[in-house]
Design a protein around this motif. Structure first.
Motif, PDB file in Angstrom:
ATOM      1  N   GLY A 161      10.473   5.464   0.735  1.00  0.00           N
ATOM      2  CA  GLY A 161       9.493   6.357   0.123  1.00  0.00           C
ATOM      3  C   GLY A 161       8.568   5.614  -0.831  1.00  0.00           C
ATOM      4  O   GLY A 161       7.343   5.786  -0.799  1.00  0.00           O
ATOM      5  N   LEU A 198       6.089   7.299   6.566  1.00  0.00           N
ATOM      6  CA  LEU A 198       6.093   8.719   6.243  1.00  0.00           C
ATOM      7  C   LEU A 198       6.563   9.543   7.440  1.00  0.00           C
ATOM      8  O   LEU A 198       7.377  10.461   7.292  1.00  0.00           O
ATOM      9  CB  LEU A 198       4.698   9.138   5.800  1.00  0.00           C
ATOM     10  CG  LEU A 198       4.515  10.533   5.260  1.00  0.00           C
ATOM     11  CD1 LEU A 198       5.474  10.813   4.121  1.00  0.00           C
ATOM     12  CD2 LEU A 198       3.087  10.710   4.798  1.00  0.00           C
ATOM     13  N   LEU A 212       9.834  11.945   7.489  1.00  0.00           N
ATOM     14  CA  LEU A 212       9.727  13.363   7.838  1.00  0.00           C
ATOM     15  C   LEU A 212      10.559  13.707   9.066  1.00  0.00           C
ATOM     16  O   LEU A 212      11.138  14.787   9.147  1.00  0.00           O
ATOM     17  CB  LEU A 212       8.264  13.748   8.053  1.00  0.00           C
ATOM     18  CG  LEU A 212       7.460  13.917   6.779  1.00  0.00           C
ATOM     19  CD1 LEU A 212       5.969  13.982   7.084  1.00  0.00           C
ATOM     20  CD2 LEU A 212       7.908  15.155   6.015  1.00  0.00           C
ATOM     21  N   GLU A 268      14.373  14.729   8.638  1.00  0.00           N
ATOM     22  CA  GLU A 268      14.799  15.986   8.008  1.00  0.00           C
ATOM     23  C   GLU A 268      15.917  16.669   8.789  1.00  0.00           C
ATOM     24  O   GLU A 268      16.910  17.107   8.220  1.00  0.00           O
ATOM     25  CB  GLU A 268      13.614  16.943   7.870  1.00  0.00           C
ATOM     26  CG  GLU A 268      14.008  18.288   7.284  1.00  0.00           C
ATOM     27  CD  GLU A 268      12.845  19.248   7.123  1.00  0.00           C
ATOM     28  OE1 GLU A 268      13.032  20.258   6.431  1.00  0.00           O
ATOM     29  OE2 GLU A 268      11.757  18.988   7.655  1.00  0.00           O
ATOM     30  N   LEU A 300      11.242  11.418   0.341  1.00  0.00           N
ATOM     31  CA  LEU A 300       9.945  12.098   0.393  1.00  0.00           C
ATOM     32  C   LEU A 300       9.285  12.138  -0.978  1.00  0.00           C
ATOM     33  O   LEU A 300       8.067  11.959  -1.099  1.00  0.00           O
ATOM     34  CB  LEU A 300      10.098  13.521   0.928  1.00  0.00           C
ATOM     35  CG  LEU A 300      10.455  13.681   2.399  1.00  0.00           C
ATOM     36  CD1 LEU A 300      10.457  15.158   2.767  1.00  0.00           C
ATOM     37  CD2 LEU A 300       9.520  12.904   3.295  1.00  0.00           C
ATOM     38  N   THR A 312       7.330   9.081  -1.883  1.00  0.00           N
ATOM     39  CA  THR A 312       6.082   8.800  -1.162  1.00  0.00           C
ATOM     40  C   THR A 312       4.873   9.313  -1.921  1.00  0.00           C
ATOM     41  O   THR A 312       3.802   8.734  -1.826  1.00  0.00           O
ATOM     42  CB  THR A 312       6.056   9.454   0.240  1.00  0.00           C
ATOM     43  OG1 THR A 312       5.957  10.867   0.121  1.00  0.00           O
ATOM     44  CG2 THR A 312       7.263   9.050   1.074  1.00  0.00           C
ATOM     45  N   ARG A 369       1.345  15.200   2.620  1.00  0.00           N
ATOM     46  CA  ARG A 369       1.897  15.585   3.917  1.00  0.00           C
ATOM     47  C   ARG A 369       3.363  16.030   3.833  1.00  0.00           C
ATOM     48  O   ARG A 369       3.864  16.730   4.697  1.00  0.00           O
ATOM     49  CB  ARG A 369       1.759  14.408   4.881  1.00  0.00           C
ATOM     50  CG  ARG A 369       2.092  14.748   6.289  1.00  0.00           C
ATOM     51  CD  ARG A 369       1.696  13.634   7.227  1.00  0.00           C
ATOM     52  NE  ARG A 369       2.507  13.765   8.423  1.00  0.00           N
ATOM     53  CZ  ARG A 369       2.979  12.763   9.108  1.00  0.00           C
ATOM     54  NH1 ARG A 369       2.707  11.532   8.732  1.00  0.00           N
ATOM     55  NH2 ARG A 369       3.706  12.966  10.175  1.00  0.00           N
ATOM     56  N   CYS A 370       4.047  15.662   2.782  1.00  0.00           N
ATOM     57  CA  CYS A 370       5.464  16.015   2.602  1.00  0.00           C
ATOM     58  C   CYS A 370       5.656  17.391   1.971  1.00  0.00           C
ATOM     59  O   CYS A 370       6.774  17.896   1.923  1.00  0.00           O
ATOM     60  CB  CYS A 370       6.150  14.985   1.700  1.00  0.00           C
ATOM     61  SG  CYS A 370       6.166  13.347   2.377  1.00  0.00           S
TER      62      CYS A 370
END
Length: 183
Positions: A13, A31, A35, A38, A54, A57, A61-62
């Motif tokens: 991250g 990224l 993602l 998850e 996350l 980062t 977008r997260c």
């Protein structure tokens, strides 16, 4: 092994965050990997690692993935989700953190919200912190006091709240800490 995996997620991250300015394609790859993990981490410990990665980062977008976890029934998942919001640049984050700070039944979740707000010096966040200065739990008030301390030089309202805490807080320790901040 779990500690190593957690460190790897945190590092990925942070690396994605650093790369975003100099190598956006590599940052985006990291990224995407984070993602995509998850659903591979349904166990609580895995979800916490996912959220920690996350959060580091700082990527917009997260946001959706983190917000899904911010209302989870598991207190620890909510704590990590709120901490993950600290760096995500979105104006709606303050509202979610404020809502948790002022309304979540968990003291630990409220503390996490206050700590995340300390990374985001916004008027909305400071307003929520000022509102939480009278929370019944001393741990929450202590965290709020620590967070407001960084705003004292620039925020007259924060100074006023700290002044009130220095004379009216139910805890003698917090009154003394508030008074020390004012000196």
């Amino acid at each position: 092994e779990e500690a190593s995996t957690r460190q790897a997620f945190l590092g990925l991250g942070a690396y994605a965050n650093r790369l975003s300015a100099v190598d956006p394609d590599r940052s985006e790859s990291l990224l995407s990997f984070l993602l995509s993990s998850e659903h591979r981490h349904d166990a609580p410990a895995g979800r916490l690692m996912f959220l920690d990665g996350l959060g580091n980062t700082g990527a917009r977008r997260c946001l959706d993935a983190v917000l899904r976890c911010a209302t989870d029934g598991d207190e620890e998942v909510r704590v990590h989700a709120l901490m993950a919001l600290r760096l995500i640049p979105d104006p709606g984050v303050e509202a979610r953190l404020s809502e948790a700070l002022l309304g979540d039944p968990s003291v630990q979740v409220r503390i996490a919200a206050a700590r995340s707000l300390s990374f985001r010096a916004t008027p909305e966040g400071r307003e929520a912190l000022r509102g939480a200065a009278s929370h019944p739990d001393a741990e929450v008030r202590e965290c709020v006091l620590e967070t407001l301390a960084s705003a004292l030089p620039d925020d007259a309202e924060a100074r006023h709240v700290v002044e009130l805490m220095s004379t009216q807080d139910p805890s003698a320790d917090l009154r003394a800490a508030a008074l020390d901040l004012l000196r």
